[in-house]
Design a protein around this motif. Structure first.
Motif, PDB file in Angstrom:
ATOM      1  N   UNK A  27      -2.276  -8.091  -1.838  1.00 24.17           N
ATOM      2  CA  UNK A  27      -2.927  -7.210  -0.869  1.00 24.17           C
ATOM      3  C   UNK A  27      -1.912  -6.589   0.085  1.00 24.17           C
ATOM      4  N   UNK A  28      -0.998  -7.422   0.590  1.00 24.89           N
ATOM      5  CA  UNK A  28       0.016  -6.928   1.525  1.00 24.89           C
ATOM      6  C   UNK A  28       0.968  -5.940   0.850  1.00 24.89           C
ATOM      7  N   UNK A  29       1.363  -6.234  -0.386  1.00 26.85           N
ATOM      8  CA  UNK A  29       2.266  -5.333  -1.109  1.00 26.85           C
ATOM      9  C   UNK A  29       1.604  -3.988  -1.396  1.00 26.85           C
ATOM     10  N   UNK A  30       0.302  -4.031  -1.723  1.00 24.85           N
ATOM     11  CA  UNK A  30      -0.417  -2.774  -1.966  1.00 24.85           C
ATOM     12  C   UNK A  30      -0.426  -1.912  -0.699  1.00 24.85           C
ATOM     13  N   UNK A  31      -0.647  -2.558   0.451  1.00 28.68           N
ATOM     14  CA  UNK A  31      -0.646  -1.805   1.706  1.00 28.68           C
ATOM     15  C   UNK A  31       0.763  -1.304   2.028  1.00 28.68           C
ATOM     16  N   UNK A  32       1.763  -2.138   1.745  1.00 24.43           N
ATOM     17  CA  UNK A  32       3.146  -1.756   2.059  1.00 24.43           C
ATOM     18  C   UNK A  32       3.564  -0.491   1.295  1.00 24.43           C
ATOM     19  N   UNK A  33       3.088  -0.380   0.062  1.00 22.84           N
ATOM     20  CA  UNK A  33       3.447   0.784  -0.749  1.00 22.84           C
ATOM     21  C   UNK A  33       2.900   2.089  -0.161  1.00 22.84           C
ATOM     22  N   UNK A  34       1.891   1.975   0.702  1.00 23.46           N
ATOM     23  CA  UNK A  34       1.297   3.161   1.324  1.00 23.46           C
ATOM     24  C   UNK A  34       1.983   3.532   2.639  1.00 23.46           C
ATOM     25  N   UNK A  35       2.921   2.694   3.070  1.00 26.25           N
ATOM     26  CA  UNK A  35       3.602   2.945   4.343  1.00 26.25           C
ATOM     27  C   UNK A  35       4.586   4.117   4.214  1.00 26.25           C
ATOM     28  N   UNK A  36       4.880   4.784   5.338  1.00 30.03           N
ATOM     29  CA  UNK A  36       5.835   5.900   5.295  1.00 30.03           C
ATOM     30  C   UNK A  36       7.255   5.409   5.068  1.00 30.03           C
ATOM     31  N   UNK A  37       8.126   6.317   4.662  1.00 29.44           N
ATOM     32  CA  UNK A  37       9.532   5.969   4.506  1.00 29.44           C
ATOM     33  C   UNK A  37      10.145   5.721   5.877  1.00 29.44           C
ATOM     34  N   UNK A  38      11.306   5.082   5.875  1.00 28.00           N
ATOM     35  CA  UNK A  38      12.017   4.868   7.126  1.00 28.00           C
ATOM     36  C   UNK A  38      11.811   3.476   7.689  1.00 28.00           C
ATOM     37  N   UNK A  68       3.379   7.651  14.611  1.00 28.89           N
ATOM     38  CA  UNK A  68       4.523   7.288  13.773  1.00 28.89           C
ATOM     39  C   UNK A  68       5.016   5.888  14.110  1.00 28.89           C
ATOM     40  N   UNK A  69       5.122   5.599  15.408  1.00 29.00           N
ATOM     41  CA  UNK A  69       5.572   4.281  15.847  1.00 29.00           C
ATOM     42  C   UNK A  69       4.619   3.208  15.335  1.00 29.00           C
ATOM     43  N   UNK A  70       3.314   3.469  15.437  1.00 25.27           N
ATOM     44  CA  UNK A  70       2.313   2.494  14.996  1.00 25.27           C
ATOM     45  C   UNK A  70       2.449   2.187  13.508  1.00 25.27           C
ATOM     46  N   UNK A  71       2.671   3.221  12.710  1.00 30.58           N
ATOM     47  CA  UNK A  71       2.800   3.024  11.263  1.00 30.58           C
ATOM     48  C   UNK A  71       4.081   2.262  10.918  1.00 30.58           C
ATOM     49  N   UNK A  72       5.171   2.576  11.634  1.00 23.81           N
ATOM     50  CA  UNK A  72       6.432   1.893  11.352  1.00 23.81           C
ATOM     51  C   UNK A  72       6.396   0.446  11.842  1.00 23.81           C
ATOM     52  N   UNK A  73       5.687   0.190  12.951  1.00 23.49           N
ATOM     53  CA  UNK A  73       5.506  -1.186  13.419  1.00 23.49           C
ATOM     54  C   UNK A  73       4.730  -1.979  12.376  1.00 23.49           C
ATOM     55  N   UNK A  74       3.648  -1.378  11.858  1.00 24.09           N
ATOM     56  CA  UNK A  74       2.863  -2.050  10.825  1.00 24.09           C
ATOM     57  C   UNK A  74       3.718  -2.340   9.600  1.00 24.09           C
ATOM     58  N   UNK A  75       4.587  -1.416   9.246  1.00 24.88           N
ATOM     59  CA  UNK A  75       5.457  -1.619   8.098  1.00 24.88           C
ATOM     60  C   UNK A  75       6.374  -2.809   8.323  1.00 24.88           C
ATOM     61  N   UNK A  76       6.942  -2.918   9.535  1.00 24.81           N
ATOM     62  CA  UNK A  76       7.804  -4.061   9.857  1.00 24.81           C
ATOM     63  C   UNK A  76       7.030  -5.376   9.776  1.00 24.81           C
ATOM     64  N   UNK A  77       5.798  -5.369  10.301  1.00 26.70           N
ATOM     65  CA  UNK A  77       4.957  -6.573  10.253  1.00 26.70           C
ATOM     66  C   UNK A  77       4.691  -6.971   8.807  1.00 26.70           C
ATOM     67  N   UNK A  78       4.369  -5.983   7.978  1.00 30.06           N
ATOM     68  CA  UNK A  78       4.097  -6.263   6.567  1.00 30.06           C
ATOM     69  C   UNK A  78       5.318  -6.853   5.870  1.00 30.06           C
TER      70      UNK A  78
END
Length: 265
Positions: A27-38, A68-78
């Motif tokens: 589940x986490x990997x599927x969400x991570x693949x949807x995260x933006x680059x960077x 943008x910050x929110x999405x990148x924070x979520x990416x770091x958490x994931x």
């Protein structure tokens, strides 16, 4: 009780936990693949925090872009959550293999062979690991006074029950070392009820097990529905702390085993 049932149950719990970790990873990997680059970096300047995005094009400030910050924070958490679960999964799988090998060796010891004979004899009452649960089972309690002469079936634990189906259930509960009372009195809104089995589960909570063997009889069926409604009002709900079975369920011992496992009895 089946030979080495405790060991098997512990292995099932470990494998079940490992399965949940693997499912969470997917589940986490599927969400991570949807995260933006960077990647997100945070720097402090003069007591204030500034957010930067590092990507192929270089590094740029995103402090003014909250989305943008929110999405990148979520990416770091994931990333962190995924790595933690990967560590658990990798090490747990290794541990499960080691435990499985050790249990195979244990099966060949003299102690294990003796325990197998004890379990298969059916004549020895196994000691309870939960003393409080055993004391609860052995306490004096009010039982159903209705036609006690109809209790004609002797279970493996010595309790007399009214039907072959109830004997099957009681024997399975005893085999699994599940503490229960047969036709013990409970009060609901001032009314007296006698569930077929009142069970104390490992968490210390109470589960009611009702077996409906005569649902073809209209009066019996209506009484059963009334009883179920009263149980519901008292907080007993099917698939949570109320088990309901009929004659079709008893046709398969595997079905009874699965019920016991599902309710963590």
């Amino acid at each position: 009780m089946e030979f080495q049932q405790t060991g098997k149950e512990l292995m099932e719990q470990l494998q079940g936990f490992n399965g949940r970790v693997e499912a969470e990873l997917k589940t986490l990997r599927d969400e991570y693949r949807m995260c933006p680059r960077g990647e997100l970096y945070i720097r402090k300047k003069r007591g204030r925090e500034y957010f930067y995005e590092k990507c192929r094009e270089g590094e740029r400030s995103v402090s003014g872009n909250r989305e943008k910050v929110s999405k990148l924070v979520r990416k770091r958490v994931l990333e962190h959550e995924i790595r933690c679960r990967e560590i658990v999964a990798e090490n747990l799988e290794t541990a499960i293999r080691s435990i499985r090998i050790a249990m195979v060796r244990e099966e060949r010891t003299n102690n294990a062979l003796t325990m197998k004979r004890i379990y298969s004899s059916g004549k020895v009452s196994m000691p309870d690991l939960d003393r409080a649960a055993a004391e609860w089972r052995n306490e004096n309690y009010a039982v159903n006074p209705y036609k006690p002469e109809n209790r004609i079936y002797m279970t493996n634990c010595g309790t007399m029950v009214r039907s072959k189906s109830e004997k099957i259930i009681a024997d399975k509960l005893w085999e699994r070392q599940v503490n229960f009372r047969y036709e013990a009195q409970i009060l609901i809104d001032g009314r007296v009820f006698y569930p077929d089995f009142t069970i104390r589960v490992k968490s210390g909570e109470t589960v009611i097990w009702e077996h409906f063997g005569l649902m073809d009889d209209a009066e019996y069926r209506q009484d059963s529905l009334t009883k179920l409604e009263m149980y519901r009002k008292a907080g007993f709900k099917q698939h949570t702390n109320l088990i309901c079975t009929d004659e079709d369920d008893i046709m398969s011992l595997e079905c009874i085993d699965n019920i016991i496992k599902r309710y963590a009895l």
